[in-house]
Write a protein that holds these residues in place. Sequence first.
Motif, PDB file in Angstrom:
ATOM      1  N   TYR A 292      -4.751   6.710  -2.776  1.00  0.00           N
ATOM      2  CA  TYR A 292      -3.423   5.543  -2.333  1.00  0.00           C
ATOM      3  C   TYR A 292      -3.291   4.824  -3.770  1.00  0.00           C
ATOM      4  N   ARG A 293      -2.187   4.127  -3.766  1.00  0.00           N
ATOM      5  CA  ARG A 293      -1.754   3.164  -4.858  1.00  0.00           C
ATOM      6  C   ARG A 293      -1.627   1.485  -3.829  1.00  0.00           C
ATOM      7  N   TYR A 294      -2.325   0.782  -4.548  1.00  0.00           N
ATOM      8  CA  TYR A 294      -2.084  -0.607  -4.166  1.00  0.00           C
ATOM      9  C   TYR A 294      -1.475  -1.301  -5.110  1.00  0.00           C
ATOM     10  N   LEU A 295      -0.111  -1.866  -4.866  1.00  0.00           N
ATOM     11  CA  LEU A 295       0.466  -2.448  -5.590  1.00  0.00           C
ATOM     12  C   LEU A 295       0.350  -4.036  -5.293  1.00  0.00           C
ATOM     13  N   ASP A 296       0.145  -4.828  -6.486  1.00  0.00           N
ATOM     14  CA  ASP A 296      -0.158  -6.557  -6.489  1.00  0.00           C
ATOM     15  C   ASP A 296       0.628  -6.758  -7.857  1.00  0.00           C
ATOM     16  N   GLU A 297      -0.233  -7.963  -7.785  1.00  0.00           N
ATOM     17  CA  GLU A 297       0.349  -8.736  -9.222  1.00  0.00           C
ATOM     18  C   GLU A 297       0.618  -7.746 -10.467  1.00  0.00           C
TER      19      GLU A 297
ATOM     20  N   LYS B 121      -8.694  -7.200  -1.881  1.00  0.00           N
ATOM     21  CA  LYS B 121      -9.984  -7.503  -1.594  1.00  0.00           C
ATOM     22  C   LYS B 121     -10.133  -7.338  -0.069  1.00  0.00           C
ATOM     23  N   SER B 122      -9.604  -7.552   1.081  1.00  0.00           N
ATOM     24  CA  SER B 122      -9.870  -7.235   2.239  1.00  0.00           C
ATOM     25  C   SER B 122      -9.510  -5.947   2.674  1.00  0.00           C
ATOM     26  N   PHE B 123      -8.357  -5.436   2.122  1.00  0.00           N
ATOM     27  CA  PHE B 123      -7.950  -4.115   2.415  1.00  0.00           C
ATOM     28  C   PHE B 123      -9.245  -3.102   1.841  1.00  0.00           C
ATOM     29  N   THR B 124      -9.491  -3.270   0.732  1.00  0.00           N
ATOM     30  CA  THR B 124     -10.751  -2.388   0.207  1.00  0.00           C
ATOM     31  C   THR B 124     -12.015  -2.588   0.788  1.00  0.00           C
ATOM     32  N   HIS B 125     -12.356  -3.735   1.218  1.00  0.00           N
ATOM     33  CA  HIS B 125     -13.423  -4.097   2.083  1.00  0.00           C
ATOM     34  C   HIS B 125     -13.504  -3.155   3.158  1.00  0.00           C
ATOM     35  N   TYR B 126     -12.463  -3.260   3.975  1.00  0.00           N
ATOM     36  CA  TYR B 126     -12.378  -2.460   5.354  1.00  0.00           C
ATOM     37  C   TYR B 126     -12.339  -0.763   5.118  1.00  0.00           C
ATOM     38  N   LEU B 127     -11.598  -0.700   3.809  1.00  0.00           N
ATOM     39  CA  LEU B 127     -11.616   0.764   3.637  1.00  0.00           C
ATOM     40  C   LEU B 127     -12.943   1.091   3.137  1.00  0.00           C
ATOM     41  N   GLU B 128     -13.666   0.521   2.638  1.00  0.00           N
ATOM     42  CA  GLU B 128     -15.102   0.870   2.196  1.00  0.00           C
ATOM     43  C   GLU B 128     -16.074   1.169   3.502  1.00  0.00           C
ATOM     44  N   ARG B 129     -15.774   0.350   4.570  1.00  0.00           N
ATOM     45  CA  ARG B 129     -16.358   0.347   5.652  1.00  0.00           C
ATOM     46  C   ARG B 129     -16.181   1.622   6.380  1.00  0.00           C
ATOM     47  N   GLU B 130     -14.776   2.127   6.336  1.00  0.00           N
ATOM     48  CA  GLU B 130     -14.376   3.151   7.225  1.00  0.00           C
ATOM     49  C   GLU B 130     -14.885   4.577   6.401  1.00  0.00           C
ATOM     50  N   THR B 131     -15.029   4.548   5.168  1.00  0.00           N
ATOM     51  CA  THR B 131     -15.224   5.796   4.567  1.00  0.00           C
ATOM     52  C   THR B 131     -15.722   5.838   3.236  1.00  0.00           C
ATOM     53  N   SER B 132     -16.843   6.413   2.619  1.00  0.00           N
ATOM     54  CA  SER B 132     -17.265   6.512   1.376  1.00  0.00           C
ATOM     55  C   SER B 132     -16.255   7.241   0.348  1.00  0.00           C
ATOM     56  N   THR B 133     -15.296   8.122   0.979  1.00  0.00           N
ATOM     57  CA  THR B 133     -14.353   8.883   0.020  1.00  0.00           C
ATOM     58  C   THR B 133     -13.080   8.671   0.673  1.00  0.00           C
TER      59      THR B 133
ATOM     60  N   VAL C 102       5.435   6.454   1.034  1.00  0.00           N
ATOM     61  CA  VAL C 102       5.786   5.397   2.171  1.00  0.00           C
ATOM     62  C   VAL C 102       4.966   4.294   1.518  1.00  0.00           C
ATOM     63  N   GLY C 103       5.513   3.047   1.674  1.00  0.00           N
ATOM     64  CA  GLY C 103       5.002   1.912   1.228  1.00  0.00           C
ATOM     65  C   GLY C 103       4.843   0.883   2.539  1.00  0.00           C
ATOM     66  N   PHE C 104       3.699   0.354   2.686  1.00  0.00           N
ATOM     67  CA  PHE C 104       3.381  -0.654   3.875  1.00  0.00           C
ATOM     68  C   PHE C 104       3.162  -1.832   3.104  1.00  0.00           C
ATOM     69  N   PHE C 105       3.742  -2.811   3.617  1.00  0.00           N
ATOM     70  CA  PHE C 105       3.900  -4.198   3.099  1.00  0.00           C
ATOM     71  C   PHE C 105       2.667  -5.348   3.555  1.00  0.00           C
TER      72      PHE C 105
ATOM     73  N   LEU D 175       0.686  -1.066  -0.188  1.00  0.00           N
ATOM     74  CA  LEU D 175       0.068  -0.086  -0.051  1.00  0.00           C
ATOM     75  C   LEU D 175       0.730   1.240   0.146  1.00  0.00           C
ATOM     76  N   SER D 176       0.735   1.941  -1.234  1.00  0.00           N
ATOM     77  CA  SER D 176       1.786   3.203  -1.111  1.00  0.00           C
ATOM     78  C   SER D 176       0.832   4.358  -1.175  1.00  0.00           C
TER      79      SER D 176
END
Length: 183
Positions: free
Chosen positions: A104-109, A88-100, A78-81, A45-46
Amino acid sequence: MHRMTRRGMEWLSAAADNPVECQQIWADDPRMPVLLPTGRFFDVLSVDQRLGLEMYDRLTRSGMPFGPTVVDRKAQRVGFFLNSQSRKSFTHYLERETSTPPTYRYLDEGSAVVVPGPIPLCDDRYQWLRPPTRRPEANPLRPVALATALVASAELLARIDRFDEQYPTPYAAVAALPEESDH
């Protein structure tokens, strides 16, 4: 200055396309940063450096679970590993915290991240805020903690920015005080 342990180096170099070459680079120059693919061993997560440093401080002070953390001083990121396949899990919890959500940038495959060498110096572009000490264990709370810290830190920084706009000088703060009355 934060340094990687031998087990941390083994875990990170294993993520490289050529682990032996990565280990040799670090044996020759332990300050040398390397480009590693994301998605197989870890995601990242950057965020903007100002937000990332606030998140890092908040996560550290609260004892919330989070993994290795890197800073790129020139790009001001700053990048958090996270464990791989955590989007999917990060996005789910982020959407529970705020609608806006904050930016951020999410670096995966299909992405990559530059990581510092095992022993960076304080003036190096890439540095560890929290280096890997071993292969991070899967922790389902890590994406929750990062989503929570991301939103809380962004809200705090927005409030601080509003304060600076509202009270650019000490005089402006004093002038905003209510007048005293004789009761």
